[in-house]
Enzyme design. Structure first.
Site, mmCIF file in Angstrom:
data_model
loop_
_atom_site.group_PDB
_atom_site.id
_atom_site.type_symbol
_atom_site.label_atom_id
_atom_site.label_comp_id
_atom_site.label_asym_id
_atom_site.label_seq_id
_atom_site.Cartn_x
_atom_site.Cartn_y
_atom_site.Cartn_z
ATOM 1 N N HIS A 304 0.850 -1.192 0.000
ATOM 2 C CA HIS A 304 0.000 0.000 0.000
ATOM 3 C C HIS A 304 0.880 1.234 0.000
ATOM 4 O O HIS A 304 1.947 1.223 0.615
ATOM 5 C CB HIS A 304 -0.908 0.013 1.253
ATOM 6 C CG HIS A 304 -2.045 0.957 1.128
ATOM 7 N ND1 HIS A 304 -1.919 2.289 1.444
ATOM 8 C CD2 HIS A 304 -3.314 0.787 0.689
ATOM 9 C CE1 HIS A 304 -3.078 2.888 1.210
ATOM 10 N NE2 HIS A 304 -3.940 1.996 0.753
ATOM 11 N N ASP A 361 -7.939 -5.456 0.042
ATOM 12 C CA ASP A 361 -8.439 -6.314 -1.033
ATOM 13 C C ASP A 361 -8.042 -7.779 -0.890
ATOM 14 O O ASP A 361 -8.516 -8.617 -1.651
ATOM 15 C CB ASP A 361 -7.921 -5.797 -2.383
ATOM 16 C CG ASP A 361 -8.454 -4.416 -2.694
ATOM 17 O OD1 ASP A 361 -9.667 -4.223 -2.536
ATOM 18 O OD2 ASP A 361 -7.669 -3.537 -3.071
HETATM 19 N N1 CMC Z 1 4.253 -7.397 -4.819
HETATM 20 C C1 CMC Z 1 5.589 -7.351 -4.988
HETATM 21 N N2 CMC Z 1 6.334 -6.246 -4.843
HETATM 22 C C2 CMC Z 1 5.684 -5.114 -4.493
HETATM 23 C C3 CMC Z 1 4.302 -5.082 -4.287
HETATM 24 C C4 CMC Z 1 3.567 -6.285 -4.453
HETATM 25 N N3 CMC Z 1 2.256 -6.323 -4.273
HETATM 26 N N4 CMC Z 1 3.932 -3.833 -3.946
HETATM 27 C C5 CMC Z 1 5.037 -3.095 -3.947
HETATM 28 N N5 CMC Z 1 6.115 -3.863 -4.279
HETATM 29 C C6 CMC Z 1 7.516 -3.464 -4.330
HETATM 30 C C7 CMC Z 1 7.855 -2.792 -5.660
HETATM 31 O O1 CMC Z 1 8.269 -3.730 -6.622
HETATM 32 C C8 CMC Z 1 8.955 -1.855 -5.245
HETATM 33 O O2 CMC Z 1 10.135 -2.612 -5.083
HETATM 34 P P1 CMC Z 1 11.608 -1.958 -5.309
HETATM 35 O O3 CMC Z 1 11.646 -0.740 -4.421
HETATM 36 O O4 CMC Z 1 12.535 -3.047 -4.891
HETATM 37 O O5 CMC Z 1 11.681 -1.625 -6.774
HETATM 38 C C9 CMC Z 1 8.526 -1.399 -3.848
HETATM 39 O O6 CMC Z 1 7.709 -2.468 -3.329
HETATM 40 C C10 CMC Z 1 7.720 -0.120 -3.844
HETATM 41 O O7 CMC Z 1 6.692 -0.258 -4.807
HETATM 42 P P2 CMC Z 1 5.915 0.989 -5.426
HETATM 43 O O8 CMC Z 1 5.121 0.521 -6.576
HETATM 44 O O9 CMC Z 1 6.862 2.126 -5.634
HETATM 45 O O10 CMC Z 1 5.035 1.377 -4.186
HETATM 46 P P3 CMC Z 1 3.694 2.128 -4.229
HETATM 47 O O11 CMC Z 1 3.532 2.786 -2.945
HETATM 48 O O12 CMC Z 1 3.589 2.981 -5.449
HETATM 49 O O13 CMC Z 1 2.671 0.889 -4.417
HETATM 50 C C11 CMC Z 1 0.727 -0.320 -4.612
HETATM 51 C C12 CMC Z 1 1.488 0.753 -3.816
HETATM 52 C C13 CMC Z 1 -0.609 -0.580 -3.916
HETATM 53 C C14 CMC Z 1 0.435 0.213 -6.041
HETATM 54 C C15 CMC Z 1 1.563 -1.627 -4.694
HETATM 55 O O14 CMC Z 1 1.885 -2.093 -3.402
HETATM 56 C C16 CMC Z 1 0.887 -2.717 -5.530
HETATM 57 O O15 CMC Z 1 1.007 -2.722 -6.748
HETATM 58 N N6 CMC Z 1 0.148 -3.665 -4.843
HETATM 59 C C17 CMC Z 1 -0.589 -4.680 -5.557
HETATM 60 C C18 CMC Z 1 -1.917 -4.099 -6.019
HETATM 61 C C19 CMC Z 1 -2.892 -3.928 -4.870
HETATM 62 O O16 CMC Z 1 -3.071 -4.812 -4.047
HETATM 63 N N7 CMC Z 1 -3.560 -2.751 -4.846
HETATM 64 C C20 CMC Z 1 -4.566 -2.436 -3.830
HETATM 65 C C21 CMC Z 1 -4.140 -1.333 -2.908
HETATM 66 S S1 CMC Z 1 -5.207 -1.162 -1.466
HETATM 67 C C22 CMC Z 1 -6.718 -0.676 -2.084
HETATM 68 C C23 CMC Z 1 -6.710 0.681 -2.706
HETATM 69 O O17 CMC Z 1 -6.206 1.637 -2.099
HETATM 70 O O18 CMC Z 1 -7.226 0.782 -3.793
#
Ligand code: CMC
Length: 428
Positions: A304, A361
């Site tokens: 998240h 989720d």
């Molecule tokens: N699986 C594997 N690696 C992950 C994941 C994941 N679900 N989420 C983040 N990472 C890693 C990412 O690869 C990155 O690694 P590194 O720094 O080594 O390159 C690091 O964590 C930071 O990721 P980011 O994309 O910069 O972080 P963010 O804050 O932009 O991401 C997120 C938040 C929700 C988009 C992401 O965690 C994700 O894609 N999760 C899966 C989708 C999901 O479950 N979304 C629902 C969110 S909760 C409901 C809502 O608010 O809508």
């Protein structure tokens, strides 16, 4: 004396004031930055940007705290109903008994749809995603229910109309997509019971309303009701800042929610569980793929932007999911996969060092499946829940005397000025 940050640039020193939130978070006020220094800030994904001051929802991502209007989510999930929580978010206070019953009367009065709207549904191609349909239908509401006479009427009626009709629209789109007879809302049923009845009642097998399922749905929608400046809420605020009508702003929010990194994750999670189940049920491959930087795959339902600990909504969702499965005596193999995944990654260095925990989720789809909601309706369920939050956030911005058109700047990295080349001189 108030605090400030010193910025030294171009041989000059500037003072940028600090703002302190109710919960003691600090922010640098850069509203005069460009005017005074000619500089702008650069913050892709807005991870360090406060886009507004808001009194609606508080999230502490480090401690795993979520409160609506100051009230912890745990207390609301335990004691409130979705309609009461919607009132709280939109009006800022819990309703008195009289206010709540007036709100319910308004919701009941607004629950039916203009009959011509049914023709709209019929014309979507078979297989259209319900989120696309919902977004279009909510936008279309404006045509069926044009502007009202006074500002107050406009806000009160439009707000209750949206909250009430979104549920009817969602259930009706499901029935029509399946070729089933549409079921209309009933005045004797609560908001959640009515939705379940509209979804599952049919002429040859009347739906028996189970109070535990109604309660589970209340909890599901309370948990989704607001989450401060997330992607879809920011979309509602940004689109709303151009002073469009509320239906159009909410329609934009629904479209934004659809994405698999945001609300669409609840559908993506279940699809991921199915894929694991089909390949023999081992979670190892999914975990390895999620860690592989060359593979775009992510563990859906994990991670998240704000929470760097267990999402408090996921805790309640997991508990509610367990209770409902037990009550209905359902042995869902997908729950075993979810539990195993959570267990495996809880000791995995990658997930620990990246602070990746289950989000709202992760367990929600298993609960929705148990209730009987089809998978392609999962994100619609999220949208119904998030609606009061979108409305509250839109209203807060509309009521702000300093409400400005949202218009970020950019760092241009394109070509320098060049000449127009006639078509016969272009070579590639
Ligand atoms: N699986 C594997 N690696 C992950 C994941 C994941 N679900 N989420 C983040 N990472 C890693 C990412 O690869 C990155 O690694 P590194 O720094 O080594 O390159 C690091 O964590 C930071 O990721 P980011 O994309 O910069 O972080 P963010 O804050 O932009 O991401 C997120 C938040 C929700 C988009 C992401 O965690 C994700 O894609 N999760 C899966 C989708 C999901 O479950 N979304 C629902 C969110 S909760 C409901 C809502 O608010 O809508």
């Amino acid at each position: 004396m108030s605090e400030y940050i010193k910025l030294v640039y171009g041989g000059k020193t500037y003072q940028l004031p600090l703002i302190t939130s109710t919960e003691n978070e600090k922010a640098i006020d850069i509203t005069s930055l460009r005017q005074e220094t000619g500089l702008i800030t650069f913050d892709t994904g807005y991870a360090n940007t406060g886009s507004c001051a808001s009194a609606i929802t508080f999230v502490d991502g480090e401690k795993g705290i979520l409160r609506y209007r100051g009230i912890p989510i745990e207390q609301l999930a335990e004691r409130s109903t979705f309609t009461e929580t919607a009132f709280l978010l939109i009006n800022g206070v819990l309703p008195t008994r009289k206010e709540l019953s007036h709100f319910s009367v308004l919701l009941n009065d607004q629950s039916t749809l203009h009959t011509d709207m049914q023709f709209f549904f019929q014309n979507f191609p078979r297989g259209s995603h319900p989120m696309g349909i919902l977004s279009s239908m909510v936008n279309a509401l404006r045509g069926f229910y044009p502007e009202l006479q006074t500002v107050e009427e406009e806000i009160n009626i439009t707000v209750t109309r949206l909250i009430s009709k979104i549920r009817t629209l969602a259930a009706m789109s499901y029935k029509i997509s399946m070729g089933y007879k549409v079921v209309y809302p009933r005045p004797d049923l609560s908001y959640c019971a009515n939705f379940l009845n509209m979804m599952f009642d049919n002429p040859v097998r009347p739906y028996i309303i189970d109070k535990d399922l109604v309660r589970a749905l209340d909890i599901f929608w309370i948990l989704h009701a607001d989450h401060e400046q997330n992607c879809s809420t920011s979309a509602v605020r940004l689109v709303g800042s151009g002073r469009v009508n509320l239906y159009a702003a909410i329609s934009a929010g629904i479209a934004a929610l659809w994405g698999p990194l945001h609300g669409g994750a609840n559908q993506a999670v279940i699809e991921m569980f199915f894929e694991i189940a089909e390949k023999g049920g081992s979670v190892t491959r999914a975990v390895e793929r999620a860690k592989d930087k060359k593979d775009p795959f992510r563990l859906m339902g994990f991670g998240h932007r704000v929470y760097k600990t267990y999402d408090p909504r996921a805790k309640i969702m997991k508990k509610t999911c367990g209770k409902i499965l037990k009550k209905l005596n359902i042995q869902d193999p997908l729950l075993n996969i979810a539990l195993e995944l959570e267990e495996v990654v809880s000791t995995d260095d990658y997930f620990i060092s990246h602070n990746l925990y289950p989000n709202v989720d992760f367990y929600s789809g298993i609960l929705l499946r148990a209730i009987g909601i089809p998978i392609n309706m999962f994100t619609v369920m999220f949208a119904i829940g998030r609606l009061p939050g979108w409305i509250a956030q839109w209203k807060e911005s509309a009521d702000d005397p300093n409400w400005k058109l949202g218009r970020p700047r950019q760092i241009y990295v394109g070509s320098k000025k060049m000449k127009y080349l006639p078509i016969d001189k272009r070579e590639r």
